[in-house]
Design a protein around this motif. Sequence first.
Motif, mmCIF file in Angstrom:
data_model
loop_
_atom_site.group_PDB
_atom_site.id
_atom_site.type_symbol
_atom_site.label_atom_id
_atom_site.label_comp_id
_atom_site.label_asym_id
_atom_site.label_seq_id
_atom_site.Cartn_x
_atom_site.Cartn_y
_atom_site.Cartn_z
ATOM 1 N N ARG A 117 -23.473 -54.770 8.291
ATOM 2 C CA ARG A 117 -23.352 -53.405 8.913
ATOM 3 C C ARG A 117 -24.626 -52.707 9.496
ATOM 4 N NH1 ARG A 117 -19.975 -49.717 5.417
ATOM 5 N NH2 ARG A 117 -18.384 -51.019 4.530
ATOM 6 N N ASN A 118 -25.671 -53.796 9.520
ATOM 7 C CA ASN A 118 -26.916 -53.262 10.208
ATOM 8 C C ASN A 118 -27.469 -52.040 9.816
ATOM 9 O OD1 ASN A 118 -28.895 -54.094 12.151
ATOM 10 N ND2 ASN A 118 -27.850 -52.678 13.507
ATOM 11 N N GLU A 119 -27.689 -52.288 8.389
ATOM 12 C CA GLU A 119 -28.386 -51.268 7.699
ATOM 13 C C GLU A 119 -29.403 -51.808 6.569
ATOM 14 O OE1 GLU A 119 -24.517 -48.121 6.951
ATOM 15 O OE2 GLU A 119 -24.804 -49.970 5.673
ATOM 16 N N LEU A 120 -30.125 -50.784 6.177
ATOM 17 C CA LEU A 120 -31.148 -51.115 5.028
ATOM 18 C C LEU A 120 -30.549 -50.428 3.739
ATOM 19 C CD1 LEU A 120 -34.618 -50.716 6.801
ATOM 20 C CD2 LEU A 120 -33.367 -52.890 6.257
ATOM 21 N N ILE A 121 -30.459 -51.057 2.840
ATOM 22 C CA ILE A 121 -29.959 -50.542 1.463
ATOM 23 C C ILE A 121 -30.824 -50.269 0.428
ATOM 24 C CG2 ILE A 121 -27.999 -50.993 -0.271
ATOM 25 C CD1 ILE A 121 -26.895 -51.015 2.666
ATOM 26 N N SER A 122 -30.754 -49.004 -0.047
ATOM 27 C CA SER A 122 -31.584 -48.805 -1.366
ATOM 28 C C SER A 122 -30.647 -48.817 -2.523
ATOM 29 C CB SER A 122 -32.388 -47.535 -1.173
ATOM 30 O OG SER A 122 -32.909 -47.087 -2.315
ATOM 31 N N ARG A 123 -30.631 -49.939 -3.433
ATOM 32 C CA ARG A 123 -29.807 -49.724 -4.466
ATOM 33 C C ARG A 123 -30.243 -48.708 -5.322
ATOM 34 N NH1 ARG A 123 -26.752 -53.665 -2.876
ATOM 35 N NH2 ARG A 123 -27.605 -55.733 -1.890
ATOM 36 N N THR A 124 -31.444 -48.480 -5.425
ATOM 37 C CA THR A 124 -31.708 -47.496 -6.380
ATOM 38 C C THR A 124 -31.283 -45.804 -6.188
ATOM 39 O OG1 THR A 124 -33.801 -48.634 -6.887
ATOM 40 C CG2 THR A 124 -33.722 -46.449 -7.628
ATOM 41 N N ALA A 125 -31.368 -45.694 -4.934
ATOM 42 C CA ALA A 125 -31.182 -44.425 -4.437
ATOM 43 C C ALA A 125 -29.570 -44.369 -3.955
ATOM 44 C CB ALA A 125 -31.944 -44.060 -3.320
ATOM 45 N N LYS A 126 -29.075 -45.726 -3.931
ATOM 46 C CA LYS A 126 -27.457 -45.514 -3.314
ATOM 47 C C LYS A 126 -27.433 -44.904 -2.118
ATOM 48 C CE LYS A 126 -25.289 -46.125 -7.770
ATOM 49 N NZ LYS A 126 -25.527 -45.948 -9.076
ATOM 50 N N LEU A 127 -28.202 -45.324 -0.979
ATOM 51 C CA LEU A 127 -28.051 -44.995 0.199
ATOM 52 C C LEU A 127 -28.478 -46.272 1.259
ATOM 53 C CD1 LEU A 127 -30.461 -41.899 0.020
ATOM 54 C CD2 LEU A 127 -28.170 -41.812 0.236
ATOM 55 N N ALA A 128 -27.681 -45.970 2.257
ATOM 56 C CA ALA A 128 -27.903 -46.891 3.482
ATOM 57 C C ALA A 128 -28.480 -46.368 4.677
ATOM 58 C CB ALA A 128 -26.394 -47.486 3.616
ATOM 59 N N TYR A 129 -29.487 -46.945 5.095
ATOM 60 C CA TYR A 129 -30.169 -46.322 6.093
ATOM 61 C C TYR A 129 -29.738 -47.112 7.560
ATOM 62 C CZ TYR A 129 -32.840 -44.020 2.698
ATOM 63 O OH TYR A 129 -33.117 -43.307 1.831
ATOM 64 N N PRO A 130 -29.276 -46.499 8.651
ATOM 65 C CA PRO A 130 -28.675 -47.137 9.732
ATOM 66 C C PRO A 130 -29.984 -47.942 10.422
ATOM 67 C CG PRO A 130 -28.932 -44.620 10.054
ATOM 68 C CD PRO A 130 -29.255 -45.179 8.632
ATOM 69 N N ILE A 131 -29.529 -48.734 11.380
ATOM 70 C CA ILE A 131 -30.788 -49.245 12.258
ATOM 71 C C ILE A 131 -29.980 -49.160 13.586
ATOM 72 C CG2 ILE A 131 -31.795 -51.425 12.888
ATOM 73 C CD1 ILE A 131 -31.551 -52.285 9.831
ATOM 74 N N ARG A 132 -30.540 -48.367 14.550
ATOM 75 C CA ARG A 132 -30.053 -48.175 16.034
ATOM 76 C C ARG A 132 -31.294 -48.758 16.639
ATOM 77 N NH1 ARG A 132 -29.214 -42.223 13.811
ATOM 78 N NH2 ARG A 132 -27.450 -42.605 12.771
ATOM 79 N N ASP A 133 -30.808 -49.526 17.569
ATOM 80 C CA ASP A 133 -31.464 -50.235 18.772
ATOM 81 C C ASP A 133 -32.424 -50.778 18.220
ATOM 82 O OD1 ASP A 133 -29.801 -49.348 21.021
ATOM 83 O OD2 ASP A 133 -30.733 -47.317 20.991
ATOM 84 N N GLY A 134 -32.566 -51.564 16.951
ATOM 85 C CA GLY A 134 -33.380 -52.058 16.280
ATOM 86 C C GLY A 134 -34.643 -51.510 15.473
#
Length: 62
Positions: free
Chosen positions: A31-48
């Motif tokens: 998905r090209n994301e950074l996942i925080s399992r604790t916060a249950k959030l996925a942060y996108p990565i755009r253009d690196g």
Amino acid sequence: MDDKVSRVDPKLLELLVCPLSKGRLTYDRERNELISRTAKLAYPIRDGVPIMLISEARSIEE
């Protein structure tokens, strides 16, 4: 450029933490994301570039 998947520098990943929980992040290559399992959030990565804004994060349920 056909390959839309950006690579994340492993050294950068070691330094980044979730802005909400301050916990570790894991890289989801599919998905090209950074996942925080604790916060249950996925942060996108755009253009690196990881977008480390809570308002830009996607809520995840595991």
